[in-house]
Structures are given as structure tokens and as C-alpha cells.
Design an enzyme around this catalytic site. Structure first.
Site, mmCIF file in Angstrom:
data_model
loop_
_atom_site.group_PDB
_atom_site.id
_atom_site.type_symbol
_atom_site.label_atom_id
_atom_site.label_comp_id
_atom_site.label_asym_id
_atom_site.label_seq_id
_atom_site.Cartn_x
_atom_site.Cartn_y
_atom_site.Cartn_z
ATOM 1 N N ASP A 1 2.208 -3.410 10.963
ATOM 2 C CA ASP A 1 3.594 -3.759 10.638
ATOM 3 C C ASP A 1 3.990 -3.138 9.298
ATOM 4 O OD1 ASP A 1 3.662 -5.286 12.966
ATOM 5 O OD2 ASP A 1 4.870 -6.853 12.043
ATOM 6 N N ASP B 1 -3.667 -5.458 12.909
ATOM 7 C CA ASP B 1 -2.412 -6.120 13.257
ATOM 8 C C ASP B 1 -1.474 -6.096 12.053
ATOM 9 O OD1 ASP B 1 -0.517 -7.677 14.476
ATOM 10 O OD2 ASP B 1 -1.679 -9.526 14.476
ATOM 11 N N ASP C 1 -7.440 -4.440 1.024
ATOM 12 C CA ASP C 1 -6.370 -4.600 0.023
ATOM 13 C C ASP C 1 -5.966 -3.240 -0.543
ATOM 14 O OD1 ASP C 1 -8.984 -4.737 -0.820
ATOM 15 O OD2 ASP C 1 -8.606 -6.042 -2.531
ATOM 16 N N TYR D 1 -9.512 -12.875 16.257
ATOM 17 C CA TYR D 1 -8.605 -13.006 17.402
ATOM 18 C C TYR D 1 -9.331 -13.318 18.710
ATOM 19 C CZ TYR D 1 -4.716 -11.264 14.552
ATOM 20 O OH TYR D 1 -3.739 -11.100 13.601
ATOM 21 N N LYS E 1 -13.649 -5.459 4.474
ATOM 22 C CA LYS E 1 -13.671 -6.251 3.237
ATOM 23 C C LYS E 1 -15.114 -6.709 3.023
ATOM 24 C CE LYS E 1 -11.329 -8.276 -0.119
ATOM 25 N NZ LYS E 1 -10.801 -7.497 -1.250
HETATM 26 P P1 ATP Z 1 7.902 -12.298 17.334
HETATM 27 O O1 ATP Z 1 7.846 -13.761 16.991
HETATM 28 O O2 ATP Z 1 7.975 -12.058 18.805
HETATM 29 O O3 ATP Z 1 6.841 -11.478 16.655
HETATM 30 P P2 ATP Z 1 9.699 -11.571 15.242
HETATM 31 O O4 ATP Z 1 11.200 -11.416 15.132
HETATM 32 O O5 ATP Z 1 9.046 -12.562 14.366
HETATM 33 O O6 ATP Z 1 9.312 -11.795 16.763
HETATM 34 P P3 ATP Z 1 9.305 -8.803 15.452
HETATM 35 O O7 ATP Z 1 9.911 -8.872 16.775
HETATM 36 O O8 ATP Z 1 8.064 -8.022 15.331
HETATM 37 O O9 ATP Z 1 8.992 -10.197 14.881
HETATM 38 O O10 ATP Z 1 10.405 -8.196 14.507
HETATM 39 C C1 ATP Z 1 10.599 -8.447 13.138
HETATM 40 C C2 ATP Z 1 11.990 -7.933 12.800
HETATM 41 O O11 ATP Z 1 12.028 -6.500 12.958
HETATM 42 C C3 ATP Z 1 13.059 -8.461 13.741
HETATM 43 O O12 ATP Z 1 13.582 -9.671 13.305
HETATM 44 C C4 ATP Z 1 14.085 -7.347 13.732
HETATM 45 O O13 ATP Z 1 14.918 -7.480 12.604
HETATM 46 C C5 ATP Z 1 13.244 -6.098 13.551
HETATM 47 N N1 ATP Z 1 12.972 -5.463 14.853
HETATM 48 C C6 ATP Z 1 11.831 -5.526 15.565
HETATM 49 N N2 ATP Z 1 11.917 -4.805 16.690
HETATM 50 C C7 ATP Z 1 13.145 -4.263 16.696
HETATM 51 C C8 ATP Z 1 13.847 -3.413 17.612
HETATM 52 N N3 ATP Z 1 13.283 -2.947 18.740
HETATM 53 N N4 ATP Z 1 15.111 -3.064 17.306
HETATM 54 C C9 ATP Z 1 15.677 -3.476 16.171
HETATM 55 N N5 ATP Z 1 15.087 -4.277 15.265
HETATM 56 C C10 ATP Z 1 13.823 -4.665 15.523
#
Ligand code: ATP
Length: 336
Positions: free
Chosen positions: A226, A222, A198, A122, A167
Site C-alpha cells: 500500500d 501487505d 523499517d 496471516y 526484522k
Molecule cells: P477495504 O476495507 O476493503 O480495504 P478501504 O477503503 O479501507 O477498503 P481500500 O479500498 O484499499 O481500503 O482503499 C483505500 C482508499 O484508496 C479508498 O478509500 C479510496 O480513497 C482509494 N482507492 C482505492 N481503490 C481505488 C480505486 N480503484 N479508485 C479510486 N480510489 C481508490
């Protein structure tokens, strides 16, 4: 105290205004003053002003006592990656603790991801040609040692276990990361183990209760964060802190989530990030009231989630962002 505020994109402005309302209520109750300084940044500002992080915003953030940040969309690299580097916010701290909305099999989860925040792939040193793409993975001894020290200090106050994720069977650079971290952690009275990334991804699903402090390079942290959010139940409840020796920036783990209605976004992650900010400020200033205020925000959230009547859609309810914030505030005003 000056708090720089980046509202961000997508659901950002909605979850940030909910967090500010909670901060106003708690600071009134505990008698400390927070002055919010708006610092525009992100996709909208890039469209309007041609740059995603105007200099004026950057200077205000740099000169504030702390920064509360909403998620940024397409321009994230120019905002958050830039701020992490310029303010040397080298430690990304992401606590994952079971909440009342967490699936029952993951009821006793309580670990922290301590992610190195300024190095690794990054760093963004790349060369992309017509027929090839190269990115450089960078670790320095200083970078590894200082993040290992943070992980060691955190584990010392928790369950006394650090898991270094890497890794090293594939890349010697990871061996360097692992060994540099080990060198520092040897000085702590802790159990220190290491694990391939992994296997760490697998263990997080089958037995996340086994972890205490997960120490990882930037990119693995990162991704694993998630995954960890999925274990807790939703990205909407996972906070984070970006800490350096002189600055602190606090933001939800989630992104701008452009696909959801901002009025129904879950503000818990941002409110808990604000609570982490109060704790960090309280410790730095030796101000007990801010630490107590931070704890009260956390217990109010738990109480609202336990009751289960005011939940946003991602937690299985139909409350709006502001309904949820109001429920927290009424707990704060009534002393839980
Ligand atoms: P970005 O491109 O900014 O990372 P993204 O939608 O690809 O946006 P995230 O925002 O991390 O990725 O979220 C992934 C999914 O998790 C969203 O589409 C939503 O369904 C859910 N999500 C994330 N944050 C929230 C929140 N605060 N409240 C409800 N749902 C959420």
C-alpha cells in the site's frame, strides 16, 4: 478458456465489469476465446446465502483456467485468504512501475513486491482470551524456498537485484525466513541484499528507484504494497497476481473502498490485473497472442494516461469508470 470472475463488494462490480469489457475487446482483436464464469463471493452473498464463498463458487474457481477477482469487504478473510490457502497460491506478485500520473520525483520507479502468500501471521492461528491475544508466526523451509525461487526467477529477467525484507534483529523467525531465502538465491547470478522492514519502508519513500525485486514475508508485503501504491500515485492503478503451481488468481491491490462512488472508481488496477492474467495464461500455454494482447492493454492504458483527458477522480480528472474503460477500448480498436 474458462475465467472465473468474482465481482466482489463496494467498487468491485464496477471495476470488474470495466475489465471484462476490455478483455472482450482484446480477445476479439487477437482471436482467442474467454468464457467468463460468474462465481459469487463476498459480503452480499454471505448475507443472502449464509456463506461468503459458496461451495459451487469455489469448485468453479478451482476448475477454471484462471480467476479474475474484485475486492471483497468484511469477508475478505473467508474468501481471499481461504482461496490462497486452498489453491496454494503461494506467490503474491505486485509490480509497481511509474505511470504518467506518478509524481515527478518518482518518475523512474520500477520494482516488484514478491510477497509470500500463505504463511506468517496471516496463517491465522490465534488464541484470543479475555485478557490476552496470541497469534502464531509461521515460516516453513518449503514456504520460504519456493517464494525465494520465484523472486530469483523474476530478478533474473529484470535488474538482477533481490532485497529480502525482514526484522531478524527482533525475531529469530525472521532470521529463518532470511536465511532460507538466501540459501536458494545463492544459486542465482544476482545481487542479493537484505534489509530491515523499517528501513525498507523508509527507502521506499526516499529512493524507491533503488529497488528491483522486494522479497517479503506475508504481512510486511501487505503493508509495503500500500505504501508503494502511494508512490505510484493511487491505489487505483496497482495490479497483482496470486500464483501457485497449478492456479492463478488476479486482483487489484486495493480493497472494496466503500467510501467512494463505485461509478467513478478507477478500473486501471483491475484492468492491469487482467493483463497480468493474459500474460500468465499465454506463458503457460505458449500462446504468443495472449502475451501480445497483455502488452497492448498496458500500452493502451499508458497512452490514455499520457493524453490525460480521460482520468478518474483519484487521478485528478472527472471521468467515470466506464468512460475510462471506453477510452482504453477505443485505443485497442484503433491500434493505439
Ligand atoms: P477495504 O476495507 O476493503 O480495504 P478501504 O477503503 O479501507 O477498503 P481500500 O479500498 O484499499 O481500503 O482503499 C483505500 C482508499 O484508496 C479508498 O478509500 C479510496 O480513497 C482509494 N482507492 C482505492 N481503490 C481505488 C480505486 N480503484 N479508485 C479510486 N480510489 C481508490
Amino acid at each position: 478458456m474458462k475465467i472465473a470472475v468474482i465481482q466482489g463488494d463496494g467498487i468491485g462490480p464496477s471495476v470488474i465489469s470495466a475489465a471484462i469489457k476490455v478483455l472482450e475487446a482484446i480477445s476479439d482483436k487477437y482471436g482467442f476465446q474467454l468464457d467468463f464464469v460468474m462465481t459469487p463471493a463476498g459480503d452480499k452473498i454471505a448475507e443472502e446465502q449464509g456463506e461468503p464463498l459458496p461451495k459451487d463458487s469455489f469448485l468453479k474457481i478451482r476448475d477454471s483456467d484462471a480467476c479474475l477477482k474484485g475486492p471483497i469487504g468484511e469477508t475478505a478473510r473467508d474468501v481471499i485468504v481461504f482461496l490462497r490457502r486452498e489453491l496454494d497460491l503461494y506467490a503474491n506478485i505486485r509490480p509497481f512501475k511509474s505511470l504518467p500520473i506518478t509524481p515527478k520525483i518518482y518518475r523512474d520507479v520500477d520494482f516488484v513486491v514478491v510477497r509470500e502468500n500463505t504463511e506468517d501471521l496471516y496463517k491465522g492461528i490465534e488464541d484470543v482470551g479475555d485478557n490476552y491475544a496470541v497469534a502464531m508466526m509461521i515460516f516453513t523451509r518449503k514456504g520460504c524456498e519456493r517464494i525465494a525461487k520465484i523472486a530469483g526467477e523474476m530478478a533474473s529477467e529484470r535488474k538482477k537485484l533481490v532485497t529480502i525484507v525482514h526484522k531478524s534483529n527482533i525475531l529469530d523467525s525472521f532470521k529463518f525466513f532470511k536465511e532460507s531465502c538466501m540459501n536458494v538465491l545463492r544459486d542465482f547470478d544476482l545481487k542479493v541484499e537484505d534489509m530491515y522492514v523499517d528501513n525498507a519502508a523508509y527507502q521506499l519513500i526516499v529512493n524507491p528507484m533503488r529497488f528491483d525485486v522486494i522479497l517479503t514475508p506475508n504481512m510486511f508485503g501487505d503493508i509495503l504494497s500500500d505504501e508503494a501504491a502511494g508512490i505510484i500515485g493511487t491505489l487505483g492503478v496497482c495490479p497483482s497476481a496470486n500464483i501457485g503451481d497449478n492456479h492463478g488468481l488476479f486482483e487489484p491491490v486495493h480493497g472494496a473502498a466503500p467510501s467512494i462512488d463505485p461509478r467513478y472508481a478507477n478500473p486501471t488496477a483491475t484492468i492491469l490485473s487482467a493483463a497480468m492474467m493474459l500474460e500468465w495464461l499465454g506463458k503457460r500455454r505458449e500462446d504468443r497472442s495472449m502475451i501480445d494482447a497483455s502488452r497492448e492493454i498496458q500500452s493502451s492504458i499508458e497512452s490514455v494516461l499520457n493524453e490525460g483527458r480521460t482520468l478518474t477522480p483519484d487521478m485528478g480528472g472527472n471521468a467515470s469508470t466506464m468512460d475510462f474503460a471506453e477510452a482504453i477500448i477505443s485505443r485497442i480498436l484503433s491500434g493505439n
